[in-house]
Design an enzyme around this catalytic site. Structure first.
Site, PDB file in Angstrom:
ATOM      1  N   LYS A 130      -0.962  75.715  37.030  1.00 50.80           N
ATOM      2  CA  LYS A 130      -0.156  76.852  37.493  1.00 50.80           C
ATOM      3  C   LYS A 130      -0.675  78.169  36.918  1.00 50.80           C
ATOM      4  O   LYS A 130      -0.859  79.139  37.644  1.00 50.80           O
ATOM      5  CB  LYS A 130       1.324  76.680  37.076  1.00 50.80           C
TER       6      LYS A 130
ATOM      7  N   ARG B   6      12.995  76.129  37.072  1.00 43.23           N
ATOM      8  CA  ARG B   6      12.726  74.758  36.644  1.00 43.23           C
ATOM      9  C   ARG B   6      13.951  73.866  36.729  1.00 43.23           C
ATOM     10  O   ARG B   6      13.849  72.672  36.430  1.00 43.23           O
ATOM     11  CB  ARG B   6      12.249  74.770  35.192  1.00 43.23           C
TER      12      ARG B   6
ATOM     13  N   ARG C 268      -6.633  71.511  26.664  1.00 50.04           N
ATOM     14  CA  ARG C 268      -6.277  72.927  26.872  1.00 50.04           C
ATOM     15  C   ARG C 268      -6.383  73.707  25.557  1.00 50.04           C
ATOM     16  O   ARG C 268      -5.923  73.260  24.518  1.00 50.04           O
ATOM     17  CB  ARG C 268      -4.852  73.038  27.426  1.00 50.04           C
TER      18      ARG C 268
ATOM     19  N   ARG D   9      -1.981  74.650  21.901  1.00 51.22           N
ATOM     20  CA  ARG D   9      -0.537  74.873  21.928  1.00 51.22           C
ATOM     21  C   ARG D   9       0.170  73.712  21.237  1.00 51.22           C
ATOM     22  O   ARG D   9      -0.163  72.555  21.473  1.00 51.22           O
ATOM     23  CB  ARG D   9      -0.045  74.970  23.377  1.00 51.22           C
TER      24      ARG D   9
ATOM     25  N   ARG E 187       7.879  66.684  28.231  1.00 56.53           N
ATOM     26  CA  ARG E 187       7.820  67.714  29.276  1.00 56.53           C
ATOM     27  C   ARG E 187       7.629  67.085  30.649  1.00 56.53           C
ATOM     28  O   ARG E 187       8.191  67.555  31.638  1.00 56.53           O
ATOM     29  CB  ARG E 187       6.697  68.703  28.971  1.00 56.53           C
TER      30      ARG E 187
HETATM   31  P1  ADP Z   1       3.380  74.476  31.283  1.00 57.96           P
HETATM   32  O1  ADP Z   1       2.422  75.537  31.772  1.00 57.96           O
HETATM   33  O2  ADP Z   1       2.719  73.492  30.384  1.00 57.96           O
HETATM   34  O3  ADP Z   1       4.140  73.887  32.407  1.00 57.96           O
HETATM   35  P2  ADP Z   1       4.987  76.723  30.400  1.00 57.96           P
HETATM   36  O4  ADP Z   1       4.024  77.602  29.711  1.00 57.96           O
HETATM   37  O5  ADP Z   1       5.395  77.101  31.775  1.00 57.96           O
HETATM   38  O6  ADP Z   1       4.435  75.218  30.344  1.00 57.96           O
HETATM   39  O7  ADP Z   1       6.318  76.589  29.523  1.00 57.96           O
HETATM   40  C1  ADP Z   1       6.236  76.245  28.157  1.00 57.96           C
HETATM   41  C2  ADP Z   1       7.629  76.029  27.617  1.00 57.96           C
HETATM   42  O8  ADP Z   1       8.405  77.239  27.746  1.00 57.96           O
HETATM   43  C3  ADP Z   1       8.458  74.967  28.336  1.00 57.96           C
HETATM   44  O9  ADP Z   1       8.182  73.653  27.855  1.00 57.96           O
HETATM   45  C4  ADP Z   1       9.884  75.420  27.975  1.00 57.96           C
HETATM   46  O10 ADP Z   1      10.196  75.091  26.627  1.00 57.96           O
HETATM   47  C5  ADP Z   1       9.761  76.942  28.045  1.00 57.96           C
HETATM   48  N1  ADP Z   1      10.037  77.434  29.416  1.00 57.96           N
HETATM   49  C6  ADP Z   1       9.148  78.039  30.245  1.00 57.96           C
HETATM   50  N2  ADP Z   1       9.717  78.342  31.431  1.00 57.96           N
HETATM   51  C7  ADP Z   1      11.002  77.892  31.352  1.00 57.96           C
HETATM   52  C8  ADP Z   1      12.094  77.878  32.267  1.00 57.96           C
HETATM   53  N3  ADP Z   1      11.983  78.360  33.512  1.00 57.96           N
HETATM   54  N4  ADP Z   1      13.259  77.325  31.844  1.00 57.96           N
HETATM   55  C9  ADP Z   1      13.397  76.834  30.600  1.00 57.96           C
HETATM   56  N5  ADP Z   1      12.403  76.791  29.703  1.00 57.96           N
HETATM   57  C10 ADP Z   1      11.205  77.324  30.068  1.00 57.96           C
HETATM   58  P1  ADP Z   2      -0.135  74.862  33.739  1.00 55.46           P
HETATM   59  O1  ADP Z   2       0.055  76.362  33.699  1.00 55.46           O
HETATM   60  O2  ADP Z   2       0.313  74.255  35.026  1.00 55.46           O
HETATM   61  O3  ADP Z   2       0.448  74.162  32.571  1.00 55.46           O
HETATM   62  P2  ADP Z   2      -2.962  75.464  33.155  1.00 55.46           P
HETATM   63  O4  ADP Z   2      -3.370  76.424  34.201  1.00 55.46           O
HETATM   64  O5  ADP Z   2      -2.718  75.989  31.792  1.00 55.46           O
HETATM   65  O6  ADP Z   2      -1.702  74.582  33.679  1.00 55.46           O
HETATM   66  O7  ADP Z   2      -4.090  74.308  33.102  1.00 55.46           O
HETATM   67  C1  ADP Z   2      -4.000  73.233  32.176  1.00 55.46           C
HETATM   68  C2  ADP Z   2      -5.403  72.935  31.611  1.00 55.46           C
HETATM   69  O8  ADP Z   2      -6.240  72.396  32.641  1.00 55.46           O
HETATM   70  C3  ADP Z   2      -6.130  74.173  31.100  1.00 55.46           C
HETATM   71  O9  ADP Z   2      -6.906  73.800  29.991  1.00 55.46           O
HETATM   72  C4  ADP Z   2      -6.998  74.596  32.285  1.00 55.46           C
HETATM   73  O10 ADP Z   2      -8.173  75.286  31.848  1.00 55.46           O
HETATM   74  C5  ADP Z   2      -7.335  73.267  32.927  1.00 55.46           C
HETATM   75  N1  ADP Z   2      -7.413  73.324  34.402  1.00 55.46           N
HETATM   76  C6  ADP Z   2      -6.660  74.076  35.246  1.00 55.46           C
HETATM   77  N2  ADP Z   2      -6.989  73.831  36.534  1.00 55.46           N
HETATM   78  C7  ADP Z   2      -7.964  72.889  36.515  1.00 55.46           C
HETATM   79  C8  ADP Z   2      -8.737  72.202  37.544  1.00 55.46           C
HETATM   80  N3  ADP Z   2      -8.517  72.421  38.859  1.00 55.46           N
HETATM   81  N4  ADP Z   2      -9.640  71.291  37.127  1.00 55.46           N
HETATM   82  C9  ADP Z   2      -9.828  71.044  35.817  1.00 55.46           C
HETATM   83  N5  ADP Z   2      -9.155  71.654  34.810  1.00 55.46           N
HETATM   84  C10 ADP Z   2      -8.235  72.570  35.153  1.00 55.46           C
END
Ligand code: ADP
Ligand code: ADP
Ligand code: ZN
Length: 215
Positions: free
Chosen positions: A14, A89, A128, A161, A172
């Site tokens: 994302k 979410r 990551r 992270r 998660r």
């Molecule tokens: P990921 O990219 O791995 O899906 P995010 O960076 O979006 O994770 O979110 C990291 C953490 O921040 C979540 O595990 C949660 O604790 C908090 N968080 C982010 N967005 C929300 C939301 N919309 N509602 C509640 N908690 C959130």
């Molecule tokens: P999210 O925001 O959904 O948690 P991220 O964009 O942070 O996901 O991506 C999670 C990890 O995977 C990061 O280390 C990123 O560099 C890697 N990544 C993202 N997209 C791809 C892809 N299409 N193929 C391989 N690795 C990816």
């Protein structure tokens, strides 16, 4: 105006796709995860509260998250539109967002669902790395920085992270399946859902999204 919402499991890509789409369409980024990580870094009141949830991989309570997004949507300017990443979410957040958008007279252009199998995600989260200063995301295998452990953009150190460590990751994923996945139906019913295969390279995923948005 293009208003996008990007959904997917943790690690689906994302943040990576948001960054590319922002640059391409000049959108305003609203990432609730980034907002919370910033507040934690600043050790603000919001940060102190949010920290308890983020460190365990739990969701921050809806009220707090809804208030933050409401405030951003009301006060920021986004002439070309916005990109919401990591919000909503839960059902309550989706309802709150519908109300906010109604109030502001704004419509969503599309809801992008980046689909990735669990096995792939585990490897993505394990590898990551994020910049401790600017938040830029890397992956040790797929998107390495030019110099090992150092951000290409600002030269600061890359870190892992805390919530990308084993236990939080499973938590998660479970929370995603229980609370967030059902929202896809909500957007499907509204005719907004765009499902993309997130297991392609990140450039391929991006190209597919742009192609379909431009159609
Ligand atoms: P990921 O990219 O791995 O899906 P995010 O960076 O979006 O994770 O979110 C990291 C953490 O921040 C979540 O595990 C949660 O604790 C908090 N968080 C982010 N967005 C929300 C939301 N919309 N509602 C509640 N908690 C959130
Ligand atoms: P999210 O925001 O959904 O948690 P991220 O964009 O942070 O996901 O991506 C999670 C990890 O995977 C990061 O280390 C990123 O560099 C890697 N990544 C993202 N997209 C791809 C892809 N299409 N193929 C391989 N690795 C990816
Ligand atoms: Zn950086």
């Amino acid at each position: 105006m293009i208003n996008l919402l990007i959904m997917g499991k943790p690690g689906a890509g994302k943040g990576t796709q948001s960054k590319k789409l922002l640059d391409h369409y000049q959108l305003f980024h609203i990432s609730t995860g980034n907002i919370y990580r910033e507040e934690i870094k600043k050790d603000s009141l919001i940060g102190q509260e949010a920290k308890k949830y983020l460190s365990e991989g739990n969701l921050v309570p809806d009220k707090m998250t809804n208030d933050i997004v409401k405030n951003v949507l009301r006060t920021e300017r986004y002439p070309n539109g916005f990109m919401l990443d990591g919000y909503p979410r839960t059902d309550a957040q989706a309802d709150a967002l519908d109300d906010m958008l109604d109030e502001l007279g704004i419509h969503l252009t599309a809801v992008i669902n980046v689909e990735v199998k669990d096995e792939v995600l585990l490897h993505r989260m394990a590898g990551r790395r994020v910049c401790s200063n600017c938040g830029q995301t890397y992956h040790v295998d797929y998107h390495p920085s030019k110099v090992d452990g150092i951000c290409d953009y600002c030269g600061h150190k890359l870190i892992q992270r805390e919530d990308d460590l084993e236990e939080s990751v499973m938590n998660r994923l479970n929370i995603y399946k229980e609370k967030t996945k059902p929202l896809l139906d909500h957007y499907e019913r509204k005719g907004l859902l765009m499902v993309v295969d997130g297991e392609q390279t990140s450039d391929e995923v991006f190209n597919e999204i742009v192609k379909r948005l431009d159609e």
